[in-house]
Structures are given as C-alpha cells and as structure tokens.
Design a protein around this motif. Structure first.
Motif, PDB file in Angstrom:
ATOM      1  N   ASP A 192     -13.754  -6.280   0.346  1.00  0.00           N
ATOM      2  CA  ASP A 192     -12.750  -5.299  -0.061  1.00  0.00           C
ATOM      3  C   ASP A 192     -11.624  -5.995  -0.820  1.00  0.00           C
ATOM      4  N   MET A 207       0.837  -1.200   0.000  1.00  0.00           N
ATOM      5  CA  MET A 207       0.000   0.000   0.000  1.00  0.00           C
ATOM      6  C   MET A 207       0.871   1.249   0.000  1.00  0.00           C
ATOM      7  N   SER A 259     -12.076   6.380   4.052  1.00  0.00           N
ATOM      8  CA  SER A 259     -13.283   5.646   3.678  1.00  0.00           C
ATOM      9  C   SER A 259     -13.827   4.858   4.877  1.00  0.00           C
ATOM     10  N   ARG A 303      -6.501   6.873   1.805  1.00  0.00           N
ATOM     11  CA  ARG A 303      -7.837   6.671   1.219  1.00  0.00           C
ATOM     12  C   ARG A 303      -8.603   5.597   1.982  1.00  0.00           C
ATOM     13  N   LEU A 304      -7.917   4.517   2.305  1.00  0.00           N
ATOM     14  CA  LEU A 304      -8.539   3.431   3.066  1.00  0.00           C
ATOM     15  C   LEU A 304      -9.007   3.943   4.421  1.00  0.00           C
ATOM     16  N   ARG A 322      -8.764  -4.887  -1.743  1.00  0.00           N
ATOM     17  CA  ARG A 322      -7.408  -4.449  -1.441  1.00  0.00           C
ATOM     18  C   ARG A 322      -6.644  -5.431  -0.565  1.00  0.00           C
TER      19      ARG A 322
END
Length: 135
Positions: free
Chosen positions: A73, A20, A31, A27-28, A75
């Motif tokens: 998710d 990451m 959010s 951003r994670l 990611r």
C-alpha cells in the motif's frame, strides 16, 4: 472455524506518506473492511498524527494475504512489524476494524457506527504500546 493453533495476531506500525484527509481515511477504512470481511480477518486500526498502528487477527494464511497488501500500500511507508504470534482466541471478534477517534466521527456521521468506534481500556493499552514503540 479455524483451530485455535491456526489463529495468529499481527501487530505493526507505519507512517502515512502524507497527512490523511477525512475522505482518505474513510476510503482506506471501507477498502480494508471489505477485504478483511472476505478473508475473515478482524482487528483494530489506529491513526494518530500521521502514524498508523494496527493489530489484525485471523487464520495464518489470510493474515499473510492482508500483510502483503499492507506492505504494498503506497499510502504509508516505514512499515515496522512489531509482532506476529499464535493466539487461542480473538481479542477483536466483534468488528472488522476500529478507528481511534471514531466516537467523534460517529457523532457527526452516525452511518459510520459499524465501521469506526471509540476506545475501550484494552484498545487504549494497545495504542499506548504502539506509541512507545515509536519513541
């Protein structure tokens, strides 16, 4: 305010699909912070060496909504539920998410102070427990 028996704590580990970036982590965090605020969920998030560890706490129904979102998710993968248990009070009532390594980020970006934070002794013990589960 939920009854104490309505409160649960869920702990899990996962692995980032790719390393990451700083921007990706921010951003994670933003959010998740917004979603958790809406549901009244608090907790602590760790990210270290492509590994996530998180403890979330709140009303059972809302924790299940967050858990579903986490599982969907893209990611991260290799999501492992460590524990879900009833609690009588929150361990992390004063923030929405906490990010390991946050003290460095806050030094460079003071605007992030409300979103990230350093480690206290309780948080460090939880991080070590999560790391042991990876071995």
């Amino acid at each position: 305010m939920p009854k104490p028996t309505d409160l649960v704590e869920l702990t899990y580990l996962s692995e980032a699909v790719s390393d990451m970036s700083f921007l990706g982590l921010m951003r994670l965090l933003e959010s998740a912070r917004a979603f958790n605020l809406e549901l009244g969920v608090t907790g602590i998030l760790f990210y270290d060496n492509q590994q996530f560890g998180q403890i979330i706490e709140g009303e059972r129904a809302n924790i299940m909504k967050v858990w579903k979102r986490i599982q969907e998710d893209k990611r991260h993968h290799r999501i492992e539920l460590l524990e879900i248990r009833e609690i009588s009070e929150r361990s992390f009532p004063d923030w929405l998410l906490r990010f390991y390594g946050g003290e460095t980020l806050v030094g460079d970006y003071p605007v992030l102070a409300g979103m990230v934070g350093g480690m206290d002794k309780h948080s460090l013990a939880l991080l070590n427990k999560m790391r042991e589960a990876l071995i």
